[in-house]
Design a protein around this motif. Structure first.
Motif, PDB file in Angstrom:
ATOM      1  N   ARG A  50       1.088  -1.155   0.356  1.00  0.00           N
ATOM      2  CA  ARG A  50      -0.223   0.156   0.160  1.00  0.00           C
ATOM      3  C   ARG A  50       0.691   1.236   0.288  1.00  0.00           C
ATOM      4  NH1 ARG A  50      -5.792  -1.440   1.173  1.00  0.00           N
ATOM      5  NH2 ARG A  50      -6.420   0.170   0.906  1.00  0.00           N
ATOM      6  N   LYS A  51      -0.049   2.423  -0.464  1.00  0.00           N
ATOM      7  CA  LYS A  51       1.044   3.812  -0.639  1.00  0.00           C
ATOM      8  C   LYS A  51       1.620   3.663   0.685  1.00  0.00           C
ATOM      9  CE  LYS A  51       1.074   5.554  -4.810  1.00  0.00           C
ATOM     10  NZ  LYS A  51       2.715   6.170  -5.011  1.00  0.00           N
ATOM     11  N   ASP A  54      -0.741   5.702   3.449  1.00  0.00           N
ATOM     12  CA  ASP A  54      -2.505   4.673   4.278  1.00  0.00           C
ATOM     13  C   ASP A  54      -1.913   4.692   4.914  1.00  0.00           C
ATOM     14  OD1 ASP A  54      -3.383   5.502   1.759  1.00  0.00           O
ATOM     15  OD2 ASP A  54      -3.407   3.157   0.945  1.00  0.00           O
TER      16      ASP A  54
ATOM     17  N   GLU B 232      -4.000   0.387 -10.387  1.00  0.00           N
ATOM     18  CA  GLU B 232      -3.807  -0.244  -8.442  1.00  0.00           C
ATOM     19  C   GLU B 232      -3.900   0.433  -7.741  1.00  0.00           C
ATOM     20  OE1 GLU B 232       0.807  -0.584  -8.902  1.00  0.00           O
ATOM     21  OE2 GLU B 232       0.294  -1.735  -7.004  1.00  0.00           O
ATOM     22  N   GLN B 233      -4.545   2.294  -7.778  1.00  0.00           N
ATOM     23  CA  GLN B 233      -3.976   2.881  -6.592  1.00  0.00           C
ATOM     24  C   GLN B 233      -5.971   2.692  -6.128  1.00  0.00           C
ATOM     25  OE1 GLN B 233      -2.346   4.040  -4.495  1.00  0.00           O
ATOM     26  NE2 GLN B 233      -4.074   5.489  -3.337  1.00  0.00           N
ATOM     27  N   ASN B 236      -6.839   0.007  -4.245  1.00  0.00           N
ATOM     28  CA  ASN B 236      -6.512   0.858  -3.239  1.00  0.00           C
ATOM     29  C   ASN B 236      -7.426   1.655  -2.148  1.00  0.00           C
ATOM     30  OD1 ASN B 236      -4.243  -1.375  -2.342  1.00  0.00           O
ATOM     31  ND2 ASN B 236      -2.551   0.017  -2.574  1.00  0.00           N
ATOM     32  N   ASN B 237      -7.650   2.111  -2.864  1.00  0.00           N
ATOM     33  CA  ASN B 237      -8.417   3.088  -2.229  1.00  0.00           C
ATOM     34  C   ASN B 237     -10.431   3.142  -2.354  1.00  0.00           C
ATOM     35  OD1 ASN B 237      -7.032   5.217  -3.129  1.00  0.00           O
ATOM     36  ND2 ASN B 237      -7.871   6.469  -3.774  1.00  0.00           N
ATOM     37  N   ARG B 239     -10.332  -0.793  -1.367  1.00  0.00           N
ATOM     38  CA  ARG B 239     -10.058  -1.779  -0.412  1.00  0.00           C
ATOM     39  C   ARG B 239      -9.692  -1.260   0.794  1.00  0.00           C
ATOM     40  NH1 ARG B 239      -7.771  -6.279  -5.165  1.00  0.00           N
ATOM     41  NH2 ARG B 239     -10.107  -6.587  -5.899  1.00  0.00           N
TER      42      ARG B 239
END
Lengths: 430, 263
Positions: A50-51, A54, B232-233, B236-237, B239
């Protein structure tokens, strides 16, 4: 010799769920376990990929009582990895945010979780019938601590305003200053709290602790400093994993933190913080120390409640000072560029040392995460203290015996939700 | 026995924050404690009573076989069962394991994975038993919690809004962060309840209250793409704390499949 087993199936008035198991064979102690049966949530694994932005939001969800601690240790670690230097205004705001968390967490523990043990009640809510002024005083302090978190963080549980580099937005000066009259009331309430709890009837029980806390030559420790011990050591935070190791001991299903060199347990938390930093307490808290019958350093876990009282005084006094001098940080967050690297940090959660370390890549993604919460660091010491407490706690009355053990466990304010995600867990509700 | 309605508060895999919201309702706490009999609330009281319970508040998600059985027993003992928070209503942040190899997750955190007894998934309470009311949020809103308890006591259905965060931003007079600054915001598809705090604090909504009623996710993720956000981002946002809620899950899976198809 007959076996005797003392079990507390579900510890109450602690954060998260666990039990206690003590087995005696005559006078011989066979087993003492603080049992953790909360299911693991695997945070260190789910952060990977993850970034890094986060991380403060995700790690906050490890604990609903001390989310700020997770946000603080994570942003300081990531800033170390990225080479970010924050400005003094951001630094002060982080202290102010931490004051809010210490206040709500300590007020909750002192009034709703711990004081009922000293006064013979099943809960703070029941205690309110006989001690309405005291319980309302505690709830009001907690409320204003939460308001501080709301203004600075957006909300009290899982604040939204913390980011790597600082804050998404600086709080408005007028919003913070509006809190001052209530915080001034609370400072007096905290003084009353400290005097009240210092007068409780404490068992004559002293443990040979190595106390461990962050320390700082300029201020009461929260977000930065070195790691001090009651044996006079000064340990650099980057050496944390060399000096403290998690190890698997035979009598427990949990990973315990121990000192690498000696293999001994240690204690972190308010008792250690006050003991090792008594001269950095705010002037009013320092004065209370001089007037109180409790002497520091203190090695009686039951007197942790006095340390929490002193820290309530300190947190209100420091919060008032920061707000009076407040100038909005410009900018509210420091810009940074991604780079691969690793960084670690220790901050003082309400319950003690909270260590984080992250490895990040050049795209700003988390490669590896390591988190060691205070309760898993204290667990070996809690079990050692339970062994020592056995002669004091044992009686023919099973319920009273179990309660005497539970009372001791509550003094450490264990946060089982936090610790679970990092401890070895064995589900055993037999 | 007091004759008052009996309240139970139960915890599964969670951070404790949602049940803490009840203790954080400082002004209402003693009042609520007066109108119900707190029969089971480990964090607040050492007085533990067996069921039946008139109202049960359930925090946390199901991640172990033991908890699968435990929630069934609580359901059997309970008249009106309320799930509180993102973990209980969607599986929570720990549901990220649902898209991963859980064994690998466990062995990366624990040195001796054999000791760990956990399911490969984290799931909502409603996937296992009938739920009478779901209260969203990560964390829940304490005023909504008090509203739910008081409604159930009064015998009426709790009223919590299902509109999106966008409407609350308009009400607050907050300038849209997505329109004005190009900041990615889940507000258009996320249910209100937090009072739209993130845009007010100069950041995009990150979906704490889960999907709003009839969310148009494809339209929003198209806009994210148009603003230059990599797939991909976007995945993620979606999830995160409510990633396993059906609407967010379907959309993140759709985008993931698109990405996988291109590679």
């Amino acid at each position: 010799m007959t076996d005797r087993v003392i079990k507390v199936t579900a510890l109450t008035r602690v954060e998260g769920e666990g039990g206690l198991y003590i087995k005696l064979n005559g006078d011989t102690i066979e087993n003492v376990r603080l049992e953790i049966y909360e299911p693991p949530r695997l945070f260190e694994a789910l952060l990977r990929g993850r970034k890094l932005e986060d991380v403060p939001d995700v790690t906050a969800r490890i604990c609903g009582i001390c989310p700020v601690a997770y946000q603080m240790s994570s942003v300081h670690s990531l800033e170390a990895a990225l080479g970010v230097e924050i400005n003094p205004e951001i630094r002060k705001l982080r202290r102010l945010l931490y004051c809010g968390e210490w206040i709500e967490s300590h007020a909750l523990h002192v009034y709703l979780l711990n004081a009922p043990d000293f006064l013979g009640f099943e809960s703070g809510l029941e205690m309110a019938a006989d001690f309405p002024a005291e319980v309302n005083r505690g709830l009001r302090m907690k409320k204003h601590g939460n308001q501080l978190l709301e203004i600075l963080g957006g909300r009290a549980i899982h604040p939204v305003n913390v980011c790597v580099g600082g804050f998404f937005r600086s709080p408005r000066s007028e919003d913070l200053k509006k809190l001052l009259p209530d915080l001034e009331w609370c400072l007096n309430a905290a003084i009353e709290t400290t005097k009240w709890v210092a007068g409780f009837d404490f068992p004559d029980f002293s443990c040979n602790y190595q106390l461990v806390s962050l320390a700082n030559d300029k201020e009461y420790p929260m977000n930065e400093g070195y790691i001090a011990t009651s044996d006079g050591e000064s340990i650099d935070v980057i050496d944390y994993e060399k000096e403290f190791e998690e190890s698997h001991v035979e009598h427990s299903t949990a990973l315990h933190s121990l000192r690498t060199k000696t293999g001994n347990a240690y204690l972190t938390g308010p008792l250690a913080r006050v003991s090792l930093n008594v001269n950095q307490l705010s002037p009013t808290a320092r004065r209370l120390v001089d007037e109180s019958s409790v002497s520091w350093p203190c090695f009686n876990p039951f007197q942790s409640i006095v340390a929490r009282g002193l820290e309530l005084v300190h947190a209100f006094e420091e919060a008032i000072q920061i707000i009076r001098e407040y100038q909005p940080a410009k900018p509210s967050r420091v810009e940074y560029a991604y780079r691969s690297g690793s960084g670690c940090a220790v901050t003082e959660a309400p319950r003690g040392l909270l260590y984080h370390r992250y490895v990040v890549d050049a795209d700003g993604k988390v490669v590896e995460a390591k988190i060691v919460p205070p309760t898993s660091q204290n667990q070996a010491q809690i079990e050692a203290d339970l062994r020592k407490w056995i002669p004091h706690a044992l009686s023919d009355d099973e319920a009273a015996t179990a309660r005497a053990f539970e009372n001791l466990v509550r003094c450490y304010d264990p946060c089982i939700s936090c610790s679970t995600h990092f401890l070895k867990v064995k589900i055993d509700r037999s | 026995m007091s004759g008052k309605p009996r309240l139970g508060v139960f915890k599964f895999a969670s951070c404790d924050g949602c049940q803490l919201s009840l203790l954080a309702a400082e002004d209402q706490l003693l009042g609520v404690a007066d109108t119900v009999e707190i029969a089971y609330f480990l964090e607040a009281t050492s007085r533990i009573q067996p069921g039946p319970y008139d109202i049960a508040l359930i925090e946390g998600s199901i991640t172990t076989q033991h908890d699968v059985e435990r929630i069934k027993q609580i359901r059997a003992d309970t008249h009106f069962l309320v799930t509180i928070g993102a973990c209980a209503t969607s599986g929570g942040i720990q549901a990220l394991r649902n898209w991963s190899d859980c064994d690998e997750f466990v062995s990366s955190v624990y040195a001796t994975p054999d000791y760990i007894s956990t399911l490969a998934t984290s799931t909502a309470i409603a996937d296992h038993v009938k739920v009478d009311f779901e209260l969203r949020g990560c964390p829940i809103n304490q005023y909504q919690l008090i509203e739910v308890i008081q409604s159930v006591l009064a015998g009426r259905r709790p009223r919590t809004p299902v509109h999106s965060v966008c409407l609350d931003c308009k009400r607050r007079g907050t300038v849209c962060v997505m329109v004005a600054q190009g900041t990615a915001c889940l507000g258009p598809v996320t249910q209100a309840g937090c009072n739209a705090i993130c845009p007010e604090y100069n950041r995009g909504c990150y979906g704490c209250f889960g999907p709003a009623a009839q969310p148009n996710l494809v339209s929003l993720t198209d806009q994210f793409s148009a603003n230059g956000m990599p797939r991909e981002q976007i995945v993620n946002n979606l999830r995160s704390f409510n990633g396993n809620s059906p609407e967010f899950r379907v959309e993140s899976d759709r985008i993931q499949a698109e990405q996988d198809g291109e590679q």
